[in-house]
Write a protein that holds these residues in place. Structure first.
Motif, PDB file in Angstrom:
ATOM      1  N   MET A   1       3.633  44.184  48.233  1.00  0.00           N
ATOM      2  CA  MET A   1       2.642  45.168  47.792  1.00  0.00           C
ATOM      3  C   MET A   1       1.866  45.719  48.979  1.00  0.00           C
ATOM      4  N   GLN A   2       1.459  44.788  49.907  1.00  0.00           N
ATOM      5  CA  GLN A   2       0.734  45.235  51.085  1.00  0.00           C
ATOM      6  C   GLN A   2       1.594  46.134  51.945  1.00  0.00           C
ATOM      7  N   SER A   3       2.883  45.791  52.062  1.00  0.00           N
ATOM      8  CA  SER A   3       3.797  46.633  52.857  1.00  0.00           C
ATOM      9  C   SER A   3       3.892  48.019  52.276  1.00  0.00           C
ATOM     10  N   THR A   4       3.993  48.106  50.964  1.00  0.00           N
ATOM     11  CA  THR A   4       4.075  49.413  50.322  1.00  0.00           C
ATOM     12  C   THR A   4       2.833  50.241  50.579  1.00  0.00           C
ATOM     13  N   THR A   5       1.670  49.567  50.521  1.00  0.00           N
ATOM     14  CA  THR A   5       0.420  50.284  50.763  1.00  0.00           C
ATOM     15  C   THR A   5       0.351  50.811  52.173  1.00  0.00           C
ATOM     16  N   ARG A   6       0.788  49.988  53.139  1.00  0.00           N
ATOM     17  CA  ARG A   6       0.760  50.434  54.536  1.00  0.00           C
ATOM     18  C   ARG A   6       1.669  51.631  54.736  1.00  0.00           C
ATOM     19  N   VAL A   7       2.848  51.609  54.128  1.00  0.00           N
ATOM     20  CA  VAL A   7       3.770  52.747  54.250  1.00  0.00           C
ATOM     21  C   VAL A   7       3.157  53.989  53.639  1.00  0.00           C
ATOM     22  N   ALA A   8       2.515  53.825  52.450  1.00  0.00           N
ATOM     23  CA  ALA A   8       1.883  54.974  51.798  1.00  0.00           C
ATOM     24  C   ALA A   8       0.815  55.560  52.668  1.00  0.00           C
ATOM     25  N   ARG A   9       0.013  54.700  53.315  1.00  0.00           N
ATOM     26  CA  ARG A   9      -1.067  55.215  54.132  1.00  0.00           C
ATOM     27  C   ARG A   9      -0.539  55.904  55.374  1.00  0.00           C
ATOM     28  N   ARG A  10       0.521  55.373  55.952  1.00  0.00           N
ATOM     29  CA  ARG A  10       1.082  56.030  57.144  1.00  0.00           C
ATOM     30  C   ARG A  10       1.640  57.389  56.804  1.00  0.00           C
ATOM     31  N   SER A  11       2.176  57.569  55.617  1.00  0.00           N
ATOM     32  CA  SER A  11       2.826  58.828  55.265  1.00  0.00           C
ATOM     33  C   SER A  11       1.853  59.881  54.793  1.00  0.00           C
ATOM     34  N   GLY A  12       0.607  59.558  54.765  1.00  0.00           N
ATOM     35  CA  GLY A  12      -0.418  60.581  54.480  1.00  0.00           C
ATOM     36  C   GLY A  12      -1.121  60.350  53.222  1.00  0.00           C
ATOM     37  N   GLY A  13      -0.864  59.512  52.579  1.00  0.00           N
ATOM     38  CA  GLY A  13      -0.701  58.158  52.232  1.00  0.00           C
ATOM     39  C   GLY A  13      -1.001  58.011  50.828  1.00  0.00           C
ATOM     40  N   LEU A  14      -2.284  57.952  50.553  1.00  0.00           N
ATOM     41  CA  LEU A  14      -2.726  57.605  49.214  1.00  0.00           C
ATOM     42  C   LEU A  14      -2.448  58.703  48.233  1.00  0.00           C
ATOM     43  N   GLY A  15      -2.266  59.918  48.725  1.00  0.00           N
ATOM     44  CA  GLY A  15      -1.925  61.014  47.819  1.00  0.00           C
ATOM     45  C   GLY A  15      -0.590  60.807  47.165  1.00  0.00           C
ATOM     46  N   ASP A  16       0.281  59.965  47.793  1.00  0.00           N
ATOM     47  CA  ASP A  16       1.588  59.719  47.216  1.00  0.00           C
ATOM     48  C   ASP A  16       1.476  58.923  45.922  1.00  0.00           C
ATOM     49  N   ARG A  17       0.296  58.303  45.684  1.00  0.00           N
ATOM     50  CA  ARG A  17       0.109  57.525  44.459  1.00  0.00           C
ATOM     51  C   ARG A  17      -0.809  58.246  43.490  1.00  0.00           C
ATOM     52  N   SER A  18      -0.944  59.572  43.677  1.00  0.00           N
ATOM     53  CA  SER A  18      -1.892  60.301  42.839  1.00  0.00           C
ATOM     54  C   SER A  18      -1.542  60.228  41.371  1.00  0.00           C
ATOM     55  N   GLY A  19      -0.251  60.005  41.080  1.00  0.00           N
ATOM     56  CA  GLY A  19       0.140  59.907  39.682  1.00  0.00           C
ATOM     57  C   GLY A  19      -0.486  58.712  38.982  1.00  0.00           C
ATOM     58  N   SER A  20      -0.826  57.620  39.778  1.00  0.00           N
ATOM     59  CA  SER A  20      -1.410  56.426  39.179  1.00  0.00           C
ATOM     60  C   SER A  20      -2.929  56.529  39.062  1.00  0.00           C
ATOM     61  N   TRP A  21      -3.531  57.552  39.613  1.00  0.00           N
ATOM     62  CA  TRP A  21      -4.996  57.728  39.578  1.00  0.00           C
ATOM     63  C   TRP A  21      -5.359  58.248  38.198  1.00  0.00           C
ATOM     64  N   PRO A  22      -6.094  57.483  37.411  1.00  0.00           N
ATOM     65  CA  PRO A  22      -6.351  57.888  36.013  1.00  0.00           C
ATOM     66  C   PRO A  22      -7.194  59.151  35.940  1.00  0.00           C
ATOM     67  N   LEU A  23      -7.063  59.832  34.804  1.00  0.00           N
ATOM     68  CA  LEU A  23      -7.811  61.067  34.583  1.00  0.00           C
ATOM     69  C   LEU A  23      -9.172  60.831  33.944  1.00  0.00           C
ATOM     70  N   TRP A  24      -9.464  59.592  33.574  1.00  0.00           N
ATOM     71  CA  TRP A  24     -10.711  59.377  32.826  1.00  0.00           C
ATOM     72  C   TRP A  24     -11.959  59.738  33.630  1.00  0.00           C
ATOM     73  N   PRO A  25     -11.996  59.576  34.983  1.00  0.00           N
ATOM     74  CA  PRO A  25     -13.227  60.001  35.678  1.00  0.00           C
ATOM     75  C   PRO A  25     -13.530  61.476  35.486  1.00  0.00           C
ATOM     76  N   ARG A  26     -12.481  62.309  35.530  1.00  0.00           N
ATOM     77  CA  ARG A  26     -12.709  63.740  35.348  1.00  0.00           C
ATOM     78  C   ARG A  26     -13.140  64.049  33.918  1.00  0.00           C
ATOM     79  N   TRP A  27     -12.488  63.375  32.946  1.00  0.00           N
ATOM     80  CA  TRP A  27     -12.900  63.577  31.552  1.00  0.00           C
ATOM     81  C   TRP A  27     -14.355  63.136  31.355  1.00  0.00           C
ATOM     82  N   LEU A  28     -14.704  62.030  31.997  1.00  0.00           N
ATOM     83  CA  LEU A  28     -16.059  61.514  31.872  1.00  0.00           C
ATOM     84  C   LEU A  28     -17.077  62.520  32.415  1.00  0.00           C
ATOM     85  N   LEU A  29     -16.737  63.162  33.544  1.00  0.00           N
ATOM     86  CA  LEU A  29     -17.638  64.164  34.128  1.00  0.00           C
ATOM     87  C   LEU A  29     -17.977  65.252  33.126  1.00  0.00           C
ATOM     88  N   TRP A  30     -16.938  65.851  32.583  1.00  0.00           N
ATOM     89  CA  TRP A  30     -17.169  67.009  31.710  1.00  0.00           C
ATOM     90  C   TRP A  30     -17.721  66.582  30.345  1.00  0.00           C
TER      91      TRP A  30
END
Length: 790
Positions: A1-30
């Motif tokens: 898991m740590q290796s995967t995270t390091r690879v994601a961060r090197r590749s520009g990184g965390l945006g590659d996991r944007s699909g796993s970022w839940p939408l509830w914060p945005r729904w909560l805002l509005w």
């Protein structure tokens, strides 16, 4: 898991996991904004506040929560996100303190101890904006920076007039904490609004996705907050609820931008573009003039007058820079449309001028002239003598033509003459007059030279109303005149000696389209900054059962004439998108560029079909780029705008192919949603030995960057051109020096070899080899593999 995270961060990184970022914060805002809006309808709190306490908590702290969640997602490494979260926190703390003091009756006078949080919001948000754009300003042209300064100063001047009551109130009172706050509020508000406007008018800045949310949110919040201060100073409370709603909306918009910018991390950021970036400085200048005019009639603060005056001074500097750039571009355009040797219009000038004349549908004639035995002059007396002969030929031809006729040198010993309002008899008479003028001997190096000429004539509109068609027919007529030694010949249909072959080839083309005999080769586009390959250009080939692999010039004209371009376009798009899907599934996402002809863009339904084809394969719209020619852009501006706007709205990126060979106009670069310019090879190839060609390339790159566009250079044939393009700041390049167009299986090997080369030399100096550009031996291997495949 740590290796995967390091690879994601090197590749520009965390945006590659944007699909796993839940939408509830945005729904909560509005949802919180909606609850706040409904809560405003409830009776005022017992303490007299127009907003119940629990509503104030929702309004202030939900955006704070969403911002810190977003900041934690990227490990607090994105400074602008962290600063924005801190700014919203400061405001929430200040507002909570103010609400607590007001409800308890301990400190209800303005300013309260909460002003530290309020003022910190402005300071921290200004720091966030600075972090967002500061790194990008160094590479911006001076004209962009001056435009930004004009917009900022003009906005500040107008705001200074509106905030005069606060400034005057603070100035009249004795020095006190209230006076300090009364001055700090308008000054910080002016600074924030000026920064927002300055960013909005600076084209090309990368602000992330949804950057308009940030700018609008800050403007809405600032307007509501300043109005709230004015209300407090005047002792009014009637609009407190409405202003609270304005501040709530501003906070939600800012928090939405923070959340969205984290979700889109690792993707291509959107740039500030559009007609607004060109018009806003003009509006700011007019606003500054208005402030000065108002100041002659009513009292206006000295701050407003000073800001307006500085705005006009900077605007004058901008006007000077713009005039200098226009003069420079005018000179460059004249150079681009002029033949260096003879001073006559060149091929580009012919393509720029003649289509407009043909559109009038008046009788016209195109004459194509080719000197007979000119090669003998070059071989016997040298190229310098041949050049002087061409100069004198141009002068004699010009002397025989009317003022409105166009004479152009197409290259070598080939000239073209376009006669407006000329029928067959007039065209033949002019051809005879031109031949007679050139029949008189030329004296060069003490030798009398005879310059015979063969002339082919094509008539419009009888034989076509397209310049390419007329040139082709005039060319056939010219060779007929050479073969018959008749001096000149008017094209007739029987001159097309390949008529039977044309019909046979046309039928074979239909079979090829139906039976999948077309193949695509892909030419890589190299990022000149990093050496990375993010995209390729798809080029069609025809695997003919008898004639072997045919290149586009062998059949595209026939495809156009036979009306098969729509069919071929769909076939090529399907193949290119299928291959893009294969690459993406293999972990190597590449953007595939596909050329679209002017005739294929006549179809009004094409944009929706293309968008549907991309979606059907599960590809992001960034996987496709469409390349169009200036010919289409200038032929029908309104249709071009409608089609390209629809494609751009669907997420499809657009490039102008062969830029500079048609009628290049700043107007379409401003008005149409273009993402990329592809500089034609005719500019790139002569750069090494031609200072004017190099200046044109450098200026064109500068123009593209000034408009927030990427620049791709075609036809990079050697290391000299490659190094020159790097030094001029070109974004991408393609050409035989980097790689020819390759079948997909060879291209995959080439990409893998390039990856291994980069791993072997991670710390070496930047060089073509480091970037995976094959050397002579490697290119020879690729050539052999290609021949074997074909």
């Amino acid at each position: 898991m740590q290796s995967t995270t390091r690879v994601a961060r090197r590749s520009g990184g965390l945006g590659d996991r944007s699909g796993s970022w839940p939408l509830w914060p945005r729904w909560l805002l509005w949802a919180s904004l909606g609850v706040f809006a409904l809560g405003l309808l409830l009776p005022a709190s017992p303490a007299g506040s127009p907003v119940p306490g629990w509503l104030a908590i929702i309004r202030d702290w939900v955006p704070v929560l969403v911002c810190w969640l977003a900041a934690s997602r990227v490990g607090f490494r994105r400074v602008q996100v962290t600063l924005a979260a801190a700014a919203l926190t400061a405001f929430a703390l200040g507002n909570s303190s103010y609400s607590a003091a007001t409800s308890s009756g301990m400190d209800s006078q303005f300013p309260s101890t909460a002003v530290v949080g309020y003022l910190a919001f402005y300071v921290l948000m200004l720091a966030a904006l600075a972090a967002l754009v500061l790194r990008q300003l160094g590479g911006r042209p001076s004209s962009v920076l001056v435009d930004s300064a004009v917009g900022s100063l003009g906005a500040a001047a107008v705001l200074a007039v509106l905030l005069s009551p606060i400034l005057d109130s603070a100035a009249r009172g004795a020095p006190s904490a209230a006076a300090v706050v009364g001055v700090a509020y308008p000054l910080l508000a002016m600074a924030l609004v000026a920064a927002v406007v300055g960013i909005a008018v600076a084209p090309g800045l990368q602000l992330g996705h949804g950057w308009l949310l940030l700018l609008c949110g800050l403007l809405v919040f600032t307007a509501a907050d300043v109005a709230f201060v004015l209300m407090e100073l005047g002792g009014e409370t009637a609009l407190g609820a409405a202003l609270g709603g304005g501040r709530a909306l501003g906070l939600v918009l800012v928090a939405t931008w923070v959340d969205g910018s984290v979700r889109s991390a690792g993707t291509v950021s959107r740039r500030v573009t559009g007609a607004w970036t060109l018009m806003a400085p003009a509006f700011a200048t007019v606003a500054a003039l208005g402030v000065l005019v108002v100041g002659t009639q009513v009292p206006v603060s000295a701050t407003a007058i000073a800001l307006a005056g500085v705005t006009l001074v900077v605007a004058a500097v901008r006007t000077h820079l713009a005039f200098h750039e226009l003069v420079k571009m005018g000179d460059l355009r004249r150079q681009a449309l002029t033949d260096d040797l003879t001073g006559l219009p060149n091929r580009r000038a012919l393509y720029a001028d003649v289509p407009e004349r043909l559109a009038a549908r008046r009788p016209a004639a195109l004459l194509l002239l080719d000197l007979d035995r000119f090669k003998e002059v070059n071989d016997s007396l040298g190229h310098d003598v041949g050049d002087r002969l061409l100069i004198q030929v141009g002068e004699r031809l010009s002397a025989q033509l009317r003022t409105g006729d166009l004479l152009a040198r197409l290259g070598g010993d080939e000239f073209a003459v376009f006669l407006d309002n000329a029928r067959r008899d007039q065209a033949v008479a002019v051809a005879a007059k031109l031949r007679a003028a050139l029949a008189e001997s030329f004296t060069l190096e003490g030798i009398a030279l005879q310059a015979d000429v063969s002339i082919g004539i094509a008539l419009s509109p009888d034989q076509g109303d397209d310049l390419k068609v007329l040139l082709r027919k005039a060319d056939m007529a010219m060779y007929k005149a050479k073969a018959a030694r008749s001096g000149h010949h008017v094209y007739v249909s029987v001159d097309n000696s390949h008529g039977d072959e044309r019909l046979r080839t046309l039928q074979e083309l239909r079979v090829a389209l139906r039976d999948n005999h077309l193949v695509l080769h892909y030419q890589p586009k190299i990022d000149l900054t990093s050496g990375a390959v993010h995209g390729v250009e798809a080029l069609v080939r025809w695997r003919h059962p008898v004639r072997g692999l045919l290149y586009p010039e062998a059949f595209l004209v026939l495809v156009e004439e036979a009306g098969l371009m729509h069919w071929m376009t769909e076939v090529v798009l399907e193949k290119a998108l299928d291959q893009a899907a294969v690459w993406r599934a293999a972990g190597q996402p590449l953007t595939v560029a596909v050329n679209l002809s002017a005739s294929s863009l006549v179809d009004a339904d094409l944009p929706q079909r293309i968008i549907a084809m991309v979606a059907a394969r599960g590809l992001p719209t960034s996987a496709l780029m469409l390349e169009i020619t200036e010919e289409f852009l200038m032929a029908d501006r309104e249709r071009a705008r409608a089609i390209l706007t629809e494609l751009s709205a669907g997420g499809i990126r657009l490039a102008v192919d062969d830029f500079g060979t048609g009628y290049s106009s700043l107007a379409y670069l401003r008005d149409l949603p273009i993402d990329e310019l592809k500089l034609d090879r005719s500019f790139v190839i002569p750069m090494a030995g031609d200072r004017r060609a190099a200046a044109l390339v450098a200026s064109t790159i500068h123009l593209a960057h000034s408009l927030g566009l990427r620049m791709v250079a075609e036809g990079v044939e050697d290391a000299t051109a490659y190094d020159a393009l790097v030094s001029h700041g070109c974004d991408h390049a393609q050409g035989f020096f980097l790689s020819k167009a390759l079948p997909v299986e060879i291209l995959d090997d080439w990409l893998e070899d390039r990856r291994l080369q980069a791993l072997d030399t991670p710390n070496s100096a930047a060089s073509p080899a480091q970037f995976g550009i094959p050397g002579p031996s490697a290119r020879a291997t690729i050539e052999a593999q290609t021949r074997a495949t074909v």
